[in-house]
Design a protein around this motif. Sequence first.
Motif: not given
Length: 103
Positions: A14-16, A61-69, A79-85
Motif C-alpha cells: 500500500v502506498d497511500f 488553505y495551506r499545506v505542510l509536508e513532513d516525515v513521521h518516523v 523504522v518506518h518513515r511515512l510522508r505526511q501531508i
Amino acid sequence: MSYPNITALLDAGVDFIAPLPAAQVKAEVYAALDVTSAQLVDYVNDRDRERNTLADQRETYRVLEDVHVMTGRRKRDPVHRLRQIRSTLPAMPKASRPPAPNP
C-alpha cells in the motif's frame, strides 16, 4: 494507526493511506503547526464558489509536508518513515473577517 497496522500495509504494498478527518486530530496538533512555512494552495471550496464569495473573503488553505518516523517495540523492528501531508485550518479565521454576502 499502530505500528503493526502500518507494517502490514507497507508489506502489502500500500502506498497511500486515506486522510484522517480533521475532527479526529487534536487541537494541539494544529496549534503546533508552523503555518508560516506552509505552502498556500490555490483552492476555492464549493461553498465559496457557489456563493460567488469575493476573493478577499474566501477561506485560504495551506499545506505542510513532513516525515513521521514510527518505530516498533523491538530494536530489530524496521523504522518506518511515512510522508505526511497536512492541510492546515484556514489561515484567516472566519470570525475575524466580514460576513460573506448573501446570494
